[in-house]
Design an enzyme around this catalytic site. Structure first.
Site, PDB file in Angstrom:
ATOM      1  N   GLU A 318       0.828  -1.267  -0.251  1.00  0.00           N
ATOM      2  CA  GLU A 318       0.131   0.043   0.123  1.00  0.00           C
ATOM      3  C   GLU A 318       1.016   1.284   0.011  1.00  0.00           C
ATOM      4  O   GLU A 318       0.599   2.056  -0.816  1.00  0.00           O
ATOM      5  CB  GLU A 318      -0.888   0.035   1.099  1.00  0.00           C
ATOM      6  CG  GLU A 318      -1.648   0.963   1.381  1.00  0.00           C
ATOM      7  CD  GLU A 318      -2.474   1.187   2.766  1.00  0.00           C
ATOM      8  OE1 GLU A 318      -3.398   1.717   2.889  1.00  0.00           O
ATOM      9  OE2 GLU A 318      -2.069   0.402   3.546  1.00  0.00           O
ATOM     10  N   HIS A 319       1.815   1.361   1.029  1.00  0.00           N
ATOM     11  CA  HIS A 319       2.644   2.343   0.994  1.00  0.00           C
ATOM     12  C   HIS A 319       3.954   2.176   0.864  1.00  0.00           C
ATOM     13  O   HIS A 319       4.305   1.156   1.702  1.00  0.00           O
ATOM     14  CB  HIS A 319       2.651   3.191   2.588  1.00  0.00           C
ATOM     15  CG  HIS A 319       1.233   3.530   2.890  1.00  0.00           C
ATOM     16  ND1 HIS A 319       0.734   2.766   4.146  1.00  0.00           N
ATOM     17  CD2 HIS A 319       0.281   4.627   2.567  1.00  0.00           C
ATOM     18  CE1 HIS A 319      -0.532   3.309   4.274  1.00  0.00           C
ATOM     19  NE2 HIS A 319      -0.777   4.366   3.335  1.00  0.00           N
TER      20      HIS A 319
END
Length: 425
Positions: A318-319
């Site tokens: 995600e990040h």
């Protein structure tokens, strides 16, 4: 060749947990389907110890709540919403309606049409996720959604005033103090007091994510956003304090939040492990962050930035923070991620709270095939066609033959009717 220095829970262990969550969510949604508001009230009492006269806040209640929020908090919320709105507006400008004459007399086009109604979930519990109001409600309004409703749970039996202020300032048309699966079910299925929406969006815990999965099809969703994930890609130019801070800073989200480090430096990996242990002794949220790191933390040692890129794309997190000598190498070449954070000057917290990019992002490998929530998620790109009589007769001959090729006689007759009607006599 990549070498695993630390590994989290296995895929099999994670799958067992997911199966239990799925069963619980299914039973809750079934009761909401059958019992409506009565089920919402029962689950709200059970999970949140919350049973107001009405889950929806009145205009007067909202005004009173907002007026009691400290001025500095209101200013901070407005600053964040200004950044989110500005970026969302630029994104919207990039999505153009088109109309083109492909051959003489044939006009084709598409329109970007806002979804009519959207339900936004703003998580609460231990962490009142004020920023999720900007990311969902405000972005939907920039897209042009007519009806945007928002749900957030009470916290310890109290209304989360700053969250309500953020929802209101973002433009929510209806605000409900309702949490968890019951909120998702109420918005998607509808009850006696909540008119069902066409789409539900927003982050949440494993139960909220599973509710979205089970409700998908009945309504649209933004994406399957599970526990937050953070990857740091670092070389010898990075420092252990920053890596540890950024991994633990996201690990505090919940005990199942994966954090990973891919590095070309074994020395840096060892220093990071030591620094994580040091910070866990003083971090106020160490009770959560320690579990997430111990159970879901991962460290991968690679030989080059090229190998780091391969391993990062495999994870599809995600990040992804890039703490290397040349961050732009990853911007130019990496393909699987929710959001990139390039260089030590930025970090995931900026993206989560204030800088303007959306924080609802793909998890569990979904970055292989989708990006995160943005204005475009609230728009339907719908095509249309207009054809002149002469062009209809011309195209109809091709259409009829191609339909006959597939044995679609009725399809062919649609085309032949136009050929007879609009062709030269």
């Amino acid at each position: 060749m990549a070498k695993i220095l630390k590994q989290g829970k296995s895929i099999e262990e994670i799958a067992q947990n997911d199966a239990k969550v799925s069963e619980i969510v299914s039973s809750i949604l079934k009761r909401i389907e059958n019992e409506g508001d009565a089920a919402l009230r029962d689950f709200s009492k059970q999970f949140d110890k919350w049973s107001p006269e009405d889950f929806r806040l009145t205009k007067e209640q909202i005004e009173e709540i907002v007026s009691g929020v400290p001025e500095q908090t209101i200013d901070d919320i407005k600053f964040a919403q200004t950044q989110v709105r500005r970026f969302a507006e630029e994104q919207r400008k990039s999505m153009l309606d088109i109309e083109v004459e492909t051959i003489p007399g044939v006009i084709l086009g598409h329109k970007n049409i806002p979804i009519n109604s959207v339900g936004c979930y703003i998580p609460g519990g231990r962490y009142p996720m004020v920023a999720s109001a900007h990311m969902s409600v405000l972005t939907a309004k920039v897209a042009g959604v007519k009806r945007v409703i928002a749900c957030t749970p009470p916290i310890n039996g109290e209304i989360p005033t700053a969250t309500v202020a953020a929802m209101h300032l973002a433009g929510a048309d209806e605000i409900y103090i309702l949490g968890g699966v019951q909120a998702m079910g109420g918005m998607a299925i509808g009850t006696e007091t909540i008119k069902a929406v066409d789409m539900i969006v927003g982050p949440g815990n494993a139960f909220v994510a599973e509710a979205k999965r089970q409700l998908y099809g009945r309504v649209g969703i933004d994406l399957f956003a599970g526990p937050t994930e953070t990857l740091v890609v670092a070389d010898e130019t990075a420092d252990a304090e920053m890596i540890a801070t950024d991994l633990l800073g996201q690990g505090e989200h919940g005990p199942t939040s994966p954090g990973a480090l891919i590095t070309t430096s074994e020395k840096l990996a060892e220093e990071t492990v030591a620094e994580i242990e040091r910070q866990l002794e003083v971090l106020p949220t160490a009770d959560i962050a320690r579990v997430s790191w111990n159970d879901y933390g991962k460290i991968v040692l690679v030989e080059s930035r090229e190998e780091a890129l391969i391993e990062a794309d495999k994870l599809a997190y995600e990040h992804v923070e890039i703490l290397t000598e040349d961050p732009d190498y990853f911007l130019e070449n990496m393909t699987n991620y929710g959001c990139l954070f390039l260089g030590p000057e930025t970090n995931v917290a900026y993206g989560d709270k204030v800088i303007g990019t959306n924080h609802t992002l793909p998890t569990k490998g979904a970055a292989r095939y989708t990006g995160g929530l943005w204005v475009g998620k609230f728009l339907k790109t719908c095509t249309y066609q207009k054809v002149s009589p002469e062009a209809s007769a011309y195209v109809g001959k091709y259409a009829a033959r191609l339909c006959q090729l597939e044995n679609f006689a009725g399809h062919a007759e649609q085309a032949l009717l136009r050929v007879r009607r609009y062709g030269k006599k």
